[in-house]
Design a protein around this motif. Structure first.
Motif, PDB file in Angstrom:
ATOM      1  N   ASN A  90      -6.327   1.801   4.005  1.00  0.00           N
ATOM      2  CA  ASN A  90      -5.516   2.127   2.822  1.00  0.00           C
ATOM      3  C   ASN A  90      -6.497   2.808   1.844  1.00  0.00           C
ATOM      4  O   ASN A  90      -7.458   2.181   1.409  1.00  0.00           O
TER       5      ASN A  90
ATOM      6  N   ASN B 245      -0.075   5.329  -7.896  1.00  0.00           N
ATOM      7  CA  ASN B 245       0.131   5.845  -6.545  1.00  0.00           C
ATOM      8  C   ASN B 245      -0.266   7.312  -6.501  1.00  0.00           C
ATOM      9  O   ASN B 245      -0.408   7.968  -7.536  1.00  0.00           O
TER      10      ASN B 245
ATOM     11  N   ALA C  37       2.096   1.519 -10.010  1.00  0.00           N
ATOM     12  CA  ALA C  37       2.481   0.383  -9.163  1.00  0.00           C
ATOM     13  C   ALA C  37       2.073  -0.900  -9.868  1.00  0.00           C
ATOM     14  O   ALA C  37       1.083  -0.925 -10.598  1.00  0.00           O
TER      15      ALA C  37
ATOM     16  N   ASN D  92      -4.729  -4.347  -1.176  1.00  0.00           N
ATOM     17  CA  ASN D  92      -5.924  -3.723  -0.584  1.00  0.00           C
ATOM     18  C   ASN D  92      -6.812  -3.155  -1.687  1.00  0.00           C
ATOM     19  O   ASN D  92      -8.041  -3.217  -1.613  1.00  0.00           O
ATOM     20  N   GLY D  93      -6.168  -2.595  -2.696  1.00  0.00           N
ATOM     21  CA  GLY D  93      -6.945  -2.022  -3.800  1.00  0.00           C
ATOM     22  C   GLY D  93      -7.711  -3.081  -4.567  1.00  0.00           C
ATOM     23  O   GLY D  93      -8.863  -2.859  -4.968  1.00  0.00           O
TER      24      GLY D  93
ATOM     25  N   ASN E 144       5.836  -5.810  -6.942  1.00  0.00           N
ATOM     26  CA  ASN E 144       6.402  -4.503  -6.570  1.00  0.00           C
ATOM     27  C   ASN E 144       7.444  -4.745  -5.483  1.00  0.00           C
ATOM     28  O   ASN E 144       7.411  -5.734  -4.780  1.00  0.00           O
TER      29      ASN E 144
ATOM     30  N   ASN F  43       8.928  -0.211  -1.286  1.00  0.00           N
ATOM     31  CA  ASN F  43       8.011  -0.077  -0.164  1.00  0.00           C
ATOM     32  C   ASN F  43       8.749  -0.539   1.092  1.00  0.00           C
ATOM     33  O   ASN F  43       9.365  -1.615   1.071  1.00  0.00           O
TER      34      ASN F  43
ATOM     35  N   GLU G 115       4.935   3.497   2.097  1.00  0.00           N
ATOM     36  CA  GLU G 115       4.738   2.992   0.741  1.00  0.00           C
ATOM     37  C   GLU G 115       5.481   3.839  -0.303  1.00  0.00           C
ATOM     38  O   GLU G 115       5.467   5.074  -0.254  1.00  0.00           O
TER      39      GLU G 115
ATOM     40  N   CYS H 156      -1.021  -1.964   3.980  1.00  0.00           N
ATOM     41  CA  CYS H 156      -0.483  -2.183   2.636  1.00  0.00           C
ATOM     42  C   CYS H 156      -0.543  -3.680   2.368  1.00  0.00           C
ATOM     43  O   CYS H 156       0.154  -4.456   3.035  1.00  0.00           O
ATOM     44  N   GLY H 157      -1.391  -4.074   1.424  1.00  0.00           N
ATOM     45  CA  GLY H 157      -1.635  -5.494   1.183  1.00  0.00           C
ATOM     46  C   GLY H 157      -0.400  -6.231   0.683  1.00  0.00           C
ATOM     47  O   GLY H 157      -0.069  -7.317   1.156  1.00  0.00           O
ATOM     48  N   THR H 158       0.295  -5.625  -0.265  1.00  0.00           N
ATOM     49  CA  THR H 158       1.477  -6.320  -0.797  1.00  0.00           C
ATOM     50  C   THR H 158       2.587  -6.347   0.248  1.00  0.00           C
ATOM     51  O   THR H 158       3.376  -7.297   0.286  1.00  0.00           O
TER      52      THR H 158
HETATM   53  N1  LIG Z   1      -1.187  -0.243  -0.871  1.00  0.00           N
HETATM   54  C1  LIG Z   1      -0.909  -1.284  -1.838  1.00  0.00           C
HETATM   55  C2  LIG Z   1       0.522  -1.326  -2.246  1.00  0.00           C
HETATM   56  C3  LIG Z   1       0.801  -0.322  -3.254  1.00  0.00           C
HETATM   57  C4  LIG Z   1       2.208  -0.456  -3.638  1.00  0.00           C
HETATM   58  C5  LIG Z   1       2.736   0.833  -4.172  1.00  0.00           C
HETATM   59  N2  LIG Z   1       3.047   1.754  -3.097  1.00  0.00           N
HETATM   60  C6  LIG Z   1       3.979   0.569  -4.969  1.00  0.00           C
HETATM   61  O1  LIG Z   1       4.461  -0.571  -4.961  1.00  0.00           O
HETATM   62  O2  LIG Z   1       4.454   1.501  -5.593  1.00  0.00           O
HETATM   63  C7  LIG Z   1      -1.329  -2.643  -1.344  1.00  0.00           C
HETATM   64  O3  LIG Z   1      -2.279  -2.699  -0.585  1.00  0.00           O
HETATM   65  O4  LIG Z   1      -0.712  -3.645  -1.754  1.00  0.00           O
END
Ligand SMILES: N[C@H](CCC[C@H](N)C(=O)O)C(=O)O
Length: 292
Positions: free
Chosen positions: A14, A66, A72, A77-78, A162, A196, A214, A223-225
């Protein structure tokens, strides 16, 4: 204004830019985000902009953008990339951050893995949010509309700060044309803040294999979430227990939905290179010593 430092990193592929906006009054603009994403060297999924703290008891405020310039509320992951960067800078291993989704505690472990408490999941239809009332968000009826994806239906919806929709499938997640129907579902009118989109296959007693389109970033390697949302939705629908391995294209994440309702995401982060950039325009340069 002087340029700001950044680190190009990734969390299981990511693509993340960690921007140091501390002691600055400006913020990364959507124009700068789109410019950085347009450059193959700095193409990213999210920017994690570290700002001075807004709430006593927190170390820093983290603003998340994003690649399409939209903001977001959360990014698992971030956050691991932010922890790794700040642990290297400060020598600390435990941090408390604030994002627009709330307060996040995080820790880097001896083995280099990083755990982030992503807070509590939200299940109410107005919390996701959905445009229509659904009493049971473990499976909502979603008319997918004019695309031939008959096997995609009845997603579980969860907010990790999110919005996430999890479509359960019995086939290999790679047999789905996610790049075609991802944007249709991301922008489906049932999701007033978009969503997402994840397809998830149960591939073990407490293991899911997922792919995610995403919101505001498109197909990503992890994507962590979405990992958190998928694990919670699986536990909630009796597919798994509360400690779940999530296999994403970029690697495996561990998610624990604790008895206190907090969701803890554990995985690795990777540093790639550092540089400086103009937060207004996205113009950037690589640090020379890191090029070595
Ligand atoms: N990549 C991110 C999620 C970003 C979520 C974003 N895409 C949104 O909710 O707008 C993660 O690792 O959780």
């Amino acid at each position: 204004m002087a340029r700001a430092s950044f680190a190009k990193m990734n969390g299981l592929g990511n693509e993340i830019i960690v921007a140091d906006m501390r002691s600055r009054a400006d913020r990364v603009t959507s124009e700068a985000a789109r410019a950085l994403d347009a450059d193959p060297a700095t193409k990213f999924d999210q920017i994690m902009a570290i700002h001075d703290p807004r709430t006593p008891g927190t170390d820093w405020f983290v603003r998340i953008l994003n690649s399409d310039g939209s903001s977001a509320q959360a990014c698992g992951n971030g956050m691991r990339c932010v922890v790794q960067a700040l642990a290297a800078e400060t020598g600390r291993s435990v941090f408390t951050f604030e994002t627009i989704a709330g307060i996040l505690n995080a820790a880097e472990h001896e083995d280099g893995t990083i755990s982030v408490d992503m807070g509590r999941p939200r299940f109410g239809w107005q919390d996701i949010p959905l445009a229509v009332e659904f009493r049971d968000t473990r499976a909502i009826e979603l008319q997918i509309g004019p695309i031939d994806a008959p096997v995609l239906h009845s997603p579980s919806v969860v907010s990790m700060g999110n919005p996430h929709a999890i479509f359960w499938v019995d086939e290999d997640v790679w047999s789905f044309d996610l790049d075609r129907f991802g944007p249709l579902l991301e922008n489906h009118p049932i999701f007033p803040e978009r969503a997402n989109i994840t397809i998830a296959q149960k591939t073990g007693p407490d293991t899911l294999t997922i792919r995610t389109w995403e919101r505001g970033a498109g197909l990503t390697k992890a994507c962590g979430t979405a990992a958190c949302a998928s694990a919670v939705a699986a536990a909630r629908t009796g597919r798994t227990g509360r400690l779940v391995s999530i296999v994403a294209p970029g690697g495996t994440l561990k998610v624990e939905w604790r008895e206190d309702d907090h969701v803890v995401l554990t995985g690795r982060a990777e540093w790639e290179f550092s540089g400086s950039f103009d937060p207004a325009t996205g113009a950037w340069a690589r640090d020379t010593e890191s090029a070595a």
